[in-house]
Design an enzyme around this catalytic site. Structure first.
Site, mmCIF file in Angstrom:
data_model
loop_
_atom_site.group_PDB
_atom_site.id
_atom_site.type_symbol
_atom_site.label_atom_id
_atom_site.label_comp_id
_atom_site.label_asym_id
_atom_site.label_seq_id
_atom_site.Cartn_x
_atom_site.Cartn_y
_atom_site.Cartn_z
ATOM 1 N N GLY A 172 -26.595 -13.602 -11.829
ATOM 2 C CA GLY A 172 -25.511 -14.425 -12.346
ATOM 3 C C GLY A 172 -25.719 -16.013 -12.465
ATOM 4 O O GLY A 172 -26.294 -16.410 -11.448
ATOM 5 N N TYR A 200 -33.024 -2.509 -15.827
ATOM 6 C CA TYR A 200 -32.905 -4.035 -16.318
ATOM 7 C C TYR A 200 -32.578 -5.006 -15.263
ATOM 8 O O TYR A 200 -33.118 -5.968 -15.036
ATOM 9 C CB TYR A 200 -32.133 -3.996 -17.405
ATOM 10 C CG TYR A 200 -31.739 -5.585 -17.908
ATOM 11 C CD1 TYR A 200 -32.602 -6.402 -18.585
ATOM 12 C CD2 TYR A 200 -30.269 -5.978 -17.553
ATOM 13 C CE1 TYR A 200 -32.035 -7.897 -18.679
ATOM 14 C CE2 TYR A 200 -29.922 -7.277 -17.629
ATOM 15 C CZ TYR A 200 -30.756 -8.225 -18.292
ATOM 16 O OH TYR A 200 -30.542 -9.547 -18.572
ATOM 17 N N ASN A 204 -19.154 -7.998 -6.288
ATOM 18 C CA ASN A 204 -19.914 -7.765 -7.296
ATOM 19 C C ASN A 204 -19.496 -6.489 -7.897
ATOM 20 O O ASN A 204 -19.352 -5.469 -7.166
ATOM 21 C CB ASN A 204 -21.231 -7.341 -6.908
ATOM 22 C CG ASN A 204 -22.277 -6.713 -8.056
ATOM 23 O OD1 ASN A 204 -23.248 -6.233 -7.620
ATOM 24 N ND2 ASN A 204 -22.041 -6.930 -9.251
ATOM 25 N N GLY A 205 -18.992 -6.492 -9.318
ATOM 26 C CA GLY A 205 -18.482 -5.105 -9.864
ATOM 27 C C GLY A 205 -17.202 -5.203 -10.450
ATOM 28 O O GLY A 205 -16.984 -6.493 -10.912
ATOM 29 N N CYS A 219 -22.631 -9.511 -10.774
ATOM 30 C CA CYS A 219 -22.693 -10.682 -9.996
ATOM 31 C C CYS A 219 -23.631 -10.227 -8.843
ATOM 32 O O CYS A 219 -24.156 -9.375 -8.732
ATOM 33 C CB CYS A 219 -21.387 -11.065 -9.344
ATOM 34 S SG CYS A 219 -20.088 -11.441 -10.411
HETATM 35 P P1 AMP Z 1 -30.987 -7.198 -28.107
HETATM 36 O O1 AMP Z 1 -31.848 -6.912 -28.972
HETATM 37 O O2 AMP Z 1 -30.107 -8.600 -28.716
HETATM 38 O O3 AMP Z 1 -30.003 -6.248 -27.910
HETATM 39 O O4 AMP Z 1 -31.448 -7.864 -26.725
HETATM 40 C C1 AMP Z 1 -32.207 -6.940 -25.889
HETATM 41 C C2 AMP Z 1 -32.635 -7.704 -24.774
HETATM 42 O O5 AMP Z 1 -31.361 -7.845 -23.845
HETATM 43 C C3 AMP Z 1 -33.528 -6.947 -24.056
HETATM 44 O O6 AMP Z 1 -34.600 -7.718 -23.859
HETATM 45 C C4 AMP Z 1 -32.862 -6.577 -22.592
HETATM 46 O O7 AMP Z 1 -33.703 -6.878 -21.460
HETATM 47 C C5 AMP Z 1 -31.755 -7.742 -22.399
HETATM 48 N N1 AMP Z 1 -30.695 -7.233 -22.004
HETATM 49 C C6 AMP Z 1 -30.326 -6.118 -21.559
HETATM 50 N N2 AMP Z 1 -28.848 -5.879 -20.938
HETATM 51 C C7 AMP Z 1 -28.616 -7.055 -20.828
HETATM 52 C C8 AMP Z 1 -27.462 -7.959 -20.298
HETATM 53 N N3 AMP Z 1 -26.433 -7.277 -19.851
HETATM 54 N N4 AMP Z 1 -27.348 -9.254 -20.395
HETATM 55 C C9 AMP Z 1 -28.359 -10.086 -20.939
HETATM 56 N N5 AMP Z 1 -29.502 -9.389 -21.528
HETATM 57 C C10 AMP Z 1 -29.717 -8.005 -21.680
#
Ligand code: AMP
Length: 472
Positions: free
Chosen positions: A36, A250, A110-111, A9
């Protein structure tokens, strides 16, 4: 037993008598929208009365100009919430409001707490009836029920009873408070705005309103903002600092500052190290937008291979609540990314992304690039294999779904269909942050959880792995 994971969040708070706090919060939430997209809320106080508006959806969908004009006061807090499907309830939108001593206390979080069940059960035994499943309501109720007259003393009484990761902004009629957990797992910083001050999950939330960054709220510390200005006090004894390293990789914006560094620069260095660790002959280095961009630039600079965009992101798709038809659903990643066929066809590509979670999106992207005529696809990931679930507020999968928890790198390469695959080493990831490894929570990569996770909770996210869930 069910656990409500109150996921990733963004929080914001502001105290000023010289500007419109609701509108400032609205813009700050825009800057934090990536944290979020499921619900958004703003609460304001004019010193006597409080008002709140929150709803499901993105910031642009939740507030109209008329709504904001009605939210008058000199203190405001705001929240954007992310959660996985299944906990999409209005009641879980934030801020949470609970009556306290003839007024109200508002909390935005957040958390994720890891002793919510215990705390909730104890309160239920005392006759408390909860409206939501969120751990934030538990904290708001605890603050409201504290026998301490002052909210500052109530915070000091309640915080030591919480276990887990939290950055809170708390508002009463006349005070704004920001608090970070003893490990500082989730970020929170403070800035100066005109005659007052602001709190934000990320410095980018201060930048957007022109607030001047002062510093991070330290682990275990509370920043107290009222008519006397800004003060800091210890809310709970600080422990080993353990900022979430996934914020660096990320989650947070590249233009946010953490531990004194722009995350953009840290990400660029991750890409440079990737080029040293896994060089390859190629024609172009291509990011998966947006989060892969800084690392791809770093890879390109260090390797001398030209940087080029090959996938263009649809920036406005965000999180949609419109159910797609089956045909639309099959478009999958195409709803978000469109390939520049002429820039891909016949080329040997280095494709840089920040992480692989389940591997499904990456697989689809590799296929899309091959369909567009790519000659070779070399995946480079600017973090180590993501093997352990997060219990502190990042929405990663249950352990079984994390592809790297059960497959070796070569098997993952085959699954995603790339010609080669390399993950950044932990050593070079840490080096890019310019801080020692001890300053971070790296549990998603090495299973070293800074706050012990109760067995039942571990089981929930590591299900079907009974007997093998031990933390290394
Ligand atoms: P996948 O190949 O389905 O594991 O998706 C990889 C992608 O998910 C990468 O481009 C990441 O930037 C993104 N990603 C990493 N962590 C998250 C997260 N918590 N929520 C949504 N996307 C994520």
């Amino acid at each position: 037993m069910s656990f409500e994971i109150n996921e990733s969040c963004g929080v914001f708070g502001i105290y000023t008598r010289e500007d419109d706090v609701a509108k400032l919060t609205y813009y700050a939430l825009y800057a934090l929208q990536h944290r979020g997209q499921e619900s958004a809320g703003i609460a304001v106080s004019d010193g006597r009365e409080t008002l709140m508006l929150k709803d499901m959806g993105m910031v642009s969908q939740v507030f109209s100009e008329r709504d904001l004009n009605n939210l008058r006061g000199h203190i405001a807090i705001g929240h954007v919430r992310y959660s996985t499907t299944g906990s999409t309830f209005w009641e879980n939108a934030q801020p949470v409001q609970v009556p306290r001593r003839g007024g109200s206390v508002f909390v935005a979080h957040n958390g994720n707490l890891i002793n919510t069940v215990e705390l909730r059960n104890a309160l239920k035994e005392e006759g408390v009836r909860f409206r939501s499943t969120s751990d934030t309501e538990v904290v708001a109720v605890m603050l409201a029920r504290s026998s301490q007259q002052s909210i500052v003393d109530a915070v000091k009484e309640v915080m030591p009873r919480l276990t887990g990761a939290y950055a809170f902004v708390v508002m009463t009629e006349d005070r704004l408070i920001g608090i970070r957990d003893p490990h500082g797992i989730r970020p929170l910083c403070v800035g100066r705005y005109m005659d007052g001050y602001a709190l934000s999950s990320e410095s980018a939330g201060l930048d957007i309103i022109g607030a001047e960054y002062i510093r991070e709220v330290e682990p275990g510390e509370m920043a107290i903002i009222d008519d006397d200005g800004l003060g800091f006090e210890t809310a709970v004894t600080a422990a080993k600092p353990s900022l979430c390293i996934f914020e660096y990789i990320y989650f947070a914006r590249p233009d946010s500052i953490m531990y004194g560094t722009y995350l953009y620069h840290a990400r660029k260095h991750m890409g440079m190290s990737l080029a040293d660790e896994a060089p390859v002959e190629a024609d172009v280095v291509m990011p998966i937008p947006d989060t892969g961009v800084p690392a791809a630039i770093g890879y390109s600079q260090a390797s001398g291979i030209a940087f080029g965009e090959g996938l263009i992101k649809n920036r406005y798709i965000g999180r949609t609540f419109i159910q797609p038809t089956q045909a639309i659903r099959q478009l999958g990643v195409r709803l978000k990314l469109n390939p520049l066929i002429h820039d891909i066809k016949g080329k040997r590509l280095v494709v840089v992304d920040d992480s692989i979670v389940r591997g499904n999106t990456t697989k689809e992207i590799v296929k899309m690039l091959r369909d567009a005529g790519a000659k070779e696809v070399h995946m480079r990931i600017s973090s180590p294999p993501d093997m352990y679930p997060c219990f502190y507020g990042i929405d990663t999968s249950i352990r079984k779904e994390l592809i790297a928890s059960s497959r070796k790198v070569e098997e993952i390469r085959r699954f995603i269909g790339a010609d080669s695959l390399h993950y950044l080493s932990m050593e070079n990831l840490v080096k890019a942050t310019r801080r020692p490894k001890e300053d971070f929570c790296t549990a998603c990569f090495d299973g070293e959880y800074p706050v012990p996770v109760p067995d039942e909770m571990m089981m929930t996210k590591c299900r079907l792995e009974k007997g093998k869930v031990g933390v290394q």
